[in-house]
Design a protein around this motif. Sequence first.
Motif, PDB file in Angstrom:
ATOM      1  N   LEU A   7       0.835  -1.211   0.000  1.00  0.00           N
ATOM      2  CA  LEU A   7       0.000   0.000   0.000  1.00  0.00           C
ATOM      3  C   LEU A   7       0.862   1.250   0.000  1.00  0.00           C
ATOM      4  N   TYR A   8       2.079   1.104   0.562  1.00  0.00           N
ATOM      5  CA  TYR A   8       2.874   2.293   0.849  1.00  0.00           C
ATOM      6  C   TYR A   8       4.303   1.859   1.104  1.00  0.00           C
ATOM      7  N   GLU A   9       5.249   2.633   0.598  1.00  0.00           N
ATOM      8  CA  GLU A   9       6.648   2.368   0.942  1.00  0.00           C
ATOM      9  C   GLU A   9       7.251   3.638   1.501  1.00  0.00           C
ATOM     10  N   GLY A  10       7.710   3.556   2.725  1.00  0.00           N
ATOM     11  CA  GLY A  10       8.357   4.707   3.359  1.00  0.00           C
ATOM     12  C   GLY A  10       9.858   4.523   3.354  1.00  0.00           C
ATOM     13  N   GLN A  14       7.779  -0.856   4.802  1.00  0.00           N
ATOM     14  CA  GLN A  14       6.761  -1.049   3.766  1.00  0.00           C
ATOM     15  C   GLN A  14       5.482  -1.492   4.473  1.00  0.00           C
ATOM     16  N   LYS A  83      -5.081  -1.174  10.993  1.00  0.00           N
ATOM     17  CA  LYS A  83      -5.017  -0.094  10.008  1.00  0.00           C
ATOM     18  C   LYS A  83      -5.536   1.180  10.664  1.00  0.00           C
ATOM     19  N   GLN A  85      -5.717   5.711  10.406  1.00  0.00           N
ATOM     20  CA  GLN A  85      -5.479   6.934   9.653  1.00  0.00           C
ATOM     21  C   GLN A  85      -4.515   7.726  10.531  1.00  0.00           C
ATOM     22  N   ASP A 192       2.915   3.687  14.432  1.00  0.00           N
ATOM     23  CA  ASP A 192       4.303   3.797  13.956  1.00  0.00           C
ATOM     24  C   ASP A 192       5.244   2.944  14.813  1.00  0.00           C
TER      25      ASP A 192
END
Length: 236
Positions: A7-10, A14, A83, A85, A192
Motif C-alpha cells: 500500500l505504501y513504501e516509506g 513497507q 489499520k 489513519q 508507527d
Amino acid sequence: MEIKEMLYEGKAKQVFATENPEIVMVHYKDDATAFNGLKKGTITGKGVINNRVTNFMMQKLEGEGIPTHFVEELNDRDTLVKKVQIVPLEVIIRNISAGSFAKRFGVEEGIVFENPTIEYSYKNDDLGDPMINTAQALALKLATPAEIETIRTMAFRINDVMKAFFKEVGVDLVDFKLEFGRLTDGTIVLADEISPDTCRFWDSKTHEKLDKDRFRRDLGNVEDAYQEMMKRIFGA
Ligand code: UDP
C-alpha cells in the motif's frame, strides 16, 4: 492471514494490505535516512531490531493501559497492526536537551529537565516537517481539540512508562518521537514505531549514544549500538 499488495513504501518500512481490511502488515527494512532524506544508508540488521523493539514496547504499553495499533509479530521483520489513519503530527517528548532542541535554543546537549517537554511537527515531507503548535494544528484541522488532548496525555504517560523501563536497563531516555492514528471508530491509538531510529538512548553511566545519532553524525559502530539496545532490552 493472506498478505496482499503493497500500500505504501516509506524510508524504513513497507506496508502491505491483508485479507482483513482492518489489518495491515508492516515490513521493516535496513534502509536508513536522516536530515529529511538527504543522508541515505543501510544499517545491517536494523529492520529486525526495530521490529522487535517496537513490538516489545507496544506490548509493554498495552499492559499499562495505553491503546496501540499492535496486533501480532509474524517474524523478525513483519508485524500485523491495526489499520489507522495517521494524525499528521509528530509528537516529540524530551527529558534531556539534545538535537534540534539544543540547536534551536542555543544550549548544550545533556541538560536534564525537571519536567519533560512536548512539541509537535506537521508531518509533511515537502515542507520538511515544520514545528507546529496546537493552535496552528487546530486551525489546519489536523486533529480535533479532544484528539490533541488525548495525544498529549498519552504521550506523557508513554514517557513515564518508557523512562522507568529504560532506566532499569541502564539507559537514559533522552527524547523520542511518537505518531498516533485513528481507528475506524475514531479511537486514538499509538502507531508507527518506538526504536533506536525514533528515540535517543544514552548509556546511563558512560553517556555513550546507542541510537540513530551514530548514523546521523557519522560516529561509527552504528550496528553495534542497535545490537546493544537489543541486548539491554531482551538480555544476552
Ligand atoms: N525524530 C524522529 N523522526 C523525525 C525527527 C525526530 O524519529 O523525523 C526523533 C529523533 O530520533 C529524536 C527526537 O525525535 O529522538 C527529537 O529529534 P530532534 O527534534 O532533536 O531532531 P533531530 O536532531 O533528530 O533532527
